[in-house]
Design a protein around this motif. Structure first.
Motif, PDB file in Angstrom:
ATOM      1  N   PRO A 146       7.516  10.845  -5.416  1.00 19.37           N
ATOM      2  CA  PRO A 146       6.768   9.622  -5.115  1.00 19.37           C
ATOM      3  C   PRO A 146       7.530   8.721  -4.151  1.00 19.37           C
ATOM      4  N   GLY A 147       6.790   8.026  -3.316  1.00 18.36           N
ATOM      5  CA  GLY A 147       7.412   7.149  -2.328  1.00 18.36           C
ATOM      6  C   GLY A 147       6.797   5.768  -2.354  1.00 18.36           C
ATOM      7  N   LEU A 148       7.540   4.816  -1.805  1.00 14.96           N
ATOM      8  CA  LEU A 148       7.092   3.420  -1.812  1.00 14.96           C
ATOM      9  C   LEU A 148       7.465   2.792  -0.481  1.00 14.96           C
ATOM     10  N   ILE A 149       6.490   2.165   0.178  1.00 12.38           N
ATOM     11  CA  ILE A 149       6.832   1.414   1.384  1.00 12.38           C
ATOM     12  C   ILE A 149       6.784  -0.068   1.048  1.00 12.38           C
ATOM     13  N   ALA A 150       7.913  -0.712   1.218  1.00  7.83           N
ATOM     14  CA  ALA A 150       8.014  -2.152   0.962  1.00  7.83           C
ATOM     15  C   ALA A 150       7.934  -2.825   2.320  1.00  7.83           C
ATOM     16  N   GLY A 200      -4.248   6.336   0.110  1.00 11.63           N
ATOM     17  CA  GLY A 200      -4.862   6.835  -1.128  1.00 11.63           C
ATOM     18  C   GLY A 200      -4.268   8.143  -1.605  1.00 11.63           C
ATOM     19  N   GLU A 201      -3.399   8.726  -0.807  1.00 13.93           N
ATOM     20  CA  GLU A 201      -2.816  10.014  -1.229  1.00 13.93           C
ATOM     21  C   GLU A 201      -1.907   9.799  -2.437  1.00 13.93           C
ATOM     22  N   PRO A 202      -1.898  10.760  -3.355  1.00 18.77           N
ATOM     23  CA  PRO A 202      -1.040  10.595  -4.527  1.00 18.77           C
ATOM     24  C   PRO A 202       0.430  10.501  -4.125  1.00 18.77           C
ATOM     25  N   GLY A 203       1.161   9.670  -4.849  1.00 17.84           N
ATOM     26  CA  GLY A 203       2.605   9.564  -4.607  1.00 17.84           C
ATOM     27  C   GLY A 203       2.971   8.573  -3.526  1.00 17.84           C
ATOM     28  N   ILE A 204       2.017   7.770  -3.052  1.00 17.03           N
ATOM     29  CA  ILE A 204       2.333   6.763  -2.036  1.00 17.03           C
ATOM     30  C   ILE A 204       2.012   5.374  -2.597  1.00 17.03           C
ATOM     31  N   GLY A 205       2.988   4.530  -2.644  1.00 20.93           N
ATOM     32  CA  GLY A 205       2.790   3.160  -3.119  1.00 20.93           C
ATOM     33  C   GLY A 205       3.148   2.150  -2.034  1.00 20.93           C
ATOM     34  N   VAL A 206       2.519   0.992  -2.106  1.00 20.04           N
ATOM     35  CA  VAL A 206       2.797  -0.061  -1.116  1.00 20.04           C
ATOM     36  C   VAL A 206       3.193  -1.331  -1.845  1.00 20.04           C
ATOM     37  N   MET A 207       4.274  -1.955  -1.408  1.00 17.78           N
ATOM     38  CA  MET A 207       4.593  -3.303  -1.893  1.00 17.78           C
ATOM     39  C   MET A 207       4.580  -4.212  -0.671  1.00 17.78           C
ATOM     40  N   TYR A 208       3.492  -4.961  -0.546  1.00 22.16           N
ATOM     41  CA  TYR A 208       3.381  -5.850   0.611  1.00 22.16           C
ATOM     42  C   TYR A 208       3.664  -7.277   0.189  1.00 22.16           C
ATOM     43  N   ARG A 209       4.569  -7.920   0.868  1.00 26.38           N
ATOM     44  CA  ARG A 209       4.841  -9.341   0.651  1.00 26.38           C
ATOM     45  C   ARG A 209       4.884 -10.016   2.007  1.00 26.38           C
ATOM     46  N   THR A 210       4.335 -11.204   2.061  1.00 29.32           N
ATOM     47  CA  THR A 210       4.408 -11.946   3.312  1.00 29.32           C
ATOM     48  C   THR A 210       5.823 -12.497   3.491  1.00 29.32           C
TER      49      THR A 210
END
Lengths: 458, 232
Positions: A283-287, A308-318
């Motif tokens: 699993p991966g995460l883009i911050a 939407g692909e499994p194993g992809i997460g997003v952490m978006y902060r302004t």
């Protein structure tokens, strides 16, 4: 004694010591009352209630009305395990002796476990002189000390004006302040004194929300000498020719700095890394502080990928009003929650813009990378370099020194054509191909060409 | 010296008088004993044994003895007795004791040998609200004088009294009579206290309920139950 907030407790080395006298100081609006109410509602019990005694700074009704809007405020507890009383009348009618008498009566009859006096500083004005106030303090502290009562004395004291006798009497002093950098304001808490206990020194950011005071202890991990499992497994960058340059990809758990000017493909290289991992069940995460999820999805779609692909997460902060430590804790929480093994931070420049000083920024990144390597989480950080051509400096903050690998993306003007080139500057603990290689960005993403040989006219 | 104020040397006589004087409001009794106000009113109307005085404004005022009586009833009910049986037992003991001791002070006396005036003040208050009679002494010499004059049911000793004479005081109390001793200190002196004859030790600060429970444990029962037992 817990505040009900794990990270506030962490600043205090696990919590306040029960039955002590604690001074909570700070400017108006910095959350002193909220913090004390947190302690009150979290710890009060019917058999050992909490007494919240207001003096003459804020009307009791007003205090209650604002308190009611906060999550921890339990209306049903009022009158049973939490008792609000107004000392103002006693103070105005009979001065400090009347306050002493009233507090004594309440200690006898209510038998509280917690006593808050808010505002304590206001009591000073009712003393004839310093000696009179000292006598009052001595008498009050004497009463509070012989019973199992944890006291909070709340006051609008300046952090630098801590020479009053109450500061000598207090077992712990917690300062809440607002620090200003240009037009930005940052809430900061600091433990100034804590008898007989360890605590996290220095300043720690905090926010006030409906949950109350939430702290973000300064992420500045000391050297951890304990052993951890060091990986020798190689993981793909998602770009096969780059893997070859890196001697078969990155080492799992390694940190990589991708530096380059704007538009050179740093984010795309990070997305390659994440997508490759997701397809290998890592699993991966883009911050990201750059593109919001909609913008990011559009970019991904251009290469046949999707969030939407499994194993992809997003952490978006302004990046607006960003507290670096808060962001770091959010990221660590998100890594924990998603089980991410690959993380892309896009970008360091946005984080640095949080206004934090350089040394502190490096401490923070160092701590993050140390925590990640111990968990086998590989981190890729993007860093924009100012020069469009001919990069002379990789990073202004010394982060390249902390990183295991450094990959540089450049624009090169070749025969009046703008070309992109990639090179591996550093790979800690392994060999790498040091050639500068041309690359293009196509619908397939990164496509690497041959080693870059400038034309004779260039 | 004996402490001035409510626990001055003259307190003996006044304590005896005031043990029957109405001082506690119904709200205070509810808080002290955990008996709902409605239950207190019902018991008063139905059994007519514990009858509080009335203030000029008509408010109920309970005496220390009545606190002890209600405490006894509550304990009996907690042990499974019906309120009716508990009041009958109370009535029998009150009648029996009054018959045997027509002129005697019925209070259980506790000597508080305390170094700290605030601690003494709070402890005395907590003990009196439980129905006990208290004599406060703020130095070891006064404690010895009190022991020569009175026979307490319990002695509470702050080990740091008179510059640390508490351990000697524990030994002296035990040498004179098998009176229970509760030792108290801000320091963790439990072993020293027990070696010196103390029956129990509490480290300060402690919760009032813990203090009262320990006193009750050492006395063996509530103040009134003890008096009843002694009388019968």
């Amino acid at each position: 004694m817990s505040s009900g907030s794990a990270r506030v407790d962490q600043v205090l080395g696990g919590g306040l010591i029960a039955n002590g006298i604690n001074l909570v100081i700070g400017s108006p609006g910095c959350g002193k009352t909220i913090l004390c109410e947190q302690y009150v509602f979290h710890n009060a019990a019917v058999e050992r209630p909490a007494l919240y005694l207001s003096t003459v700074s804020e009307p009791l009704d007003k205090m209650l009305r604002y308190g009611e809007s906060l999550d921890y405020f339990d209306t049903s507890a009022i009158g049973s395990r939490v008792i609000y009383e107004d000392l103002g009348r006693h103070l105005n009618d009979g001065g400090l002796p009347a306050v002493l008498e009233r507090v004594t009566t309440l200690l006898r009859e209510r038998r509280p476990g917690i006593v808050v006096i808010d505002s304590f500083k206001a009591l000073r004005d009712y003393a004839d002189d310093v000696a009179d106030f000292r006598r009052f303090l001595y008498e009050l502290a004497g009463r509070l000390t012989v019973l199992a009562v944890t006291s909070f004395w709340v006051g609008e004291y300046e952090r630098d004006a801590v020479d009053g006798p109450e500061f000598a009497v207090a077992d712990a002093i917690l300062a809440l302040t607002v620090e200003r950098t240009a037009e930005r304001e940052t809430r900061v808490m600091q433990v100034l004194k804590f008898r007989g206990s360890n605590f996290l020194s220095g300043k720690h950011a905090y926010r006030i929300s409906s949950k109350g005071v939430e702290a973000f202890p300064r992420l500045a991990d000391e050297l951890d000498a304990t052993a951890y499992e060091s990986s020798s497994v190689r993981i793909s960058s998602g770009v096969a020719p780059l893997d070859a340059m890196l001697s078969d990809g990155y080492i799992q758990g390694a940190s990589t700095l991708v530096a380059g000017p704007s538009g050179s493909g740093k984010t795309l290289l990070g997305l390659h890394f994440l997508m490759n991992g997701a397809r290998l069940d890592e699993p991966g995460l883009i911050a990201t502080l750059q593109e919001n999820p909609i913008q990011l999805e559009r970019i991904l779609n251009g290469y046949g990928w999707s969030l939407g692909e499994p194993g992809i997460g997003v952490m978006y902060r302004t990046p607006v009003d960003l507290y670096l430590d808060e962001w770091m804790y959010n990221l660590l929480d998100e890594i924990e929650r998603t089980g991410a093994k690959r993380v892309v931070i896009d970008s360091l420049g946005d984080l640095r813009a949080s206004g934090i000083e350089e040394l502190r920024f490096r401490e923070c990144i160092y701590s993050l990378l140390q925590r990640c390597v111990r968990k086998g989480v590989s981190v890729m950080m993007t860093q924009e370099v100012p020069e469009l051509f001919g990069t002379t400096r990789l990073s202004e903050y010394g982060i390249s020194h902390l990183s295991d690998n450094v990959v540089l993306l450049q624009f090169i003007l070749d025969d009046s054509r703008l070309k992109r080139a990639i090179s591996v500057i550093k790979t800690r603990g392994s060999a790498h191909d040091s050639h500068l290689r041309q690359f293009d960005i196509t619908g397939e993403g990164f496509v690497l060409g041959e080693a870059f040989i400038p034309s004779p006219t260039a | 010296m004996h402490q001035e104020g409510p626990s001055a040397a003259t307190a003996d006589a006044r304590a005896s008088e005031s043990s029957q004087a109405g001082v506690y409001s119904m709200g205070a009794v509810v808080r002290m004993l955990g008996i709902p106000a409605a239950t207190l009113r019902t018991w008063e109307e139905r059994y007519a044994i514990v009858l509080p005085q009335r203030s000029t404004g008509g408010h109920r005022l309970y005496s220390r003895d009545q606190i002890a009586q209600l405490s006894f009833v509550r304990d009996q009910v907690d042990l499974g007795a019906s309120p009716g049986d508990a009041f009958r037992l109370l009535d029998a003991r009150m009648s029996d004791y009054a018959r045997r001791n027509p002129d005697r002070d019925v209070s259980v006396l506790i000597i508080l040998a305390e170094r700290d005036v605030h601690a003494a003040e709070f402890s005395e208050y907590f003990l009196r609200t439980e129905g006990y009679d208290c004599l406060v002494a703020l130095d070891a010499q006064t404690v010895m004088e009190s022991l020569a004059e009175r026979t307490p049911s319990l002695v509470v000793v702050d080990l740091l009294i008179s510059g640390g004479a508490g351990l000697d005081l524990c030994r002296e109390v035990k040498r004179r009579a098998p009176t229970p001793v509760l030792a108290i200190s801000a320091l963790s002196s439990q072993d020293d206290a027990l070696d010196s004859g103390a029956d129990a030790f509490l480290q300060r600060p402690y919760e009032p309920i813990r203090f009262i429970s320990t006193v009750k444990d050492l006395l063996g029962a509530s103040a009134y139950l003890r008096r009843g037992t002694a009388a019968s």
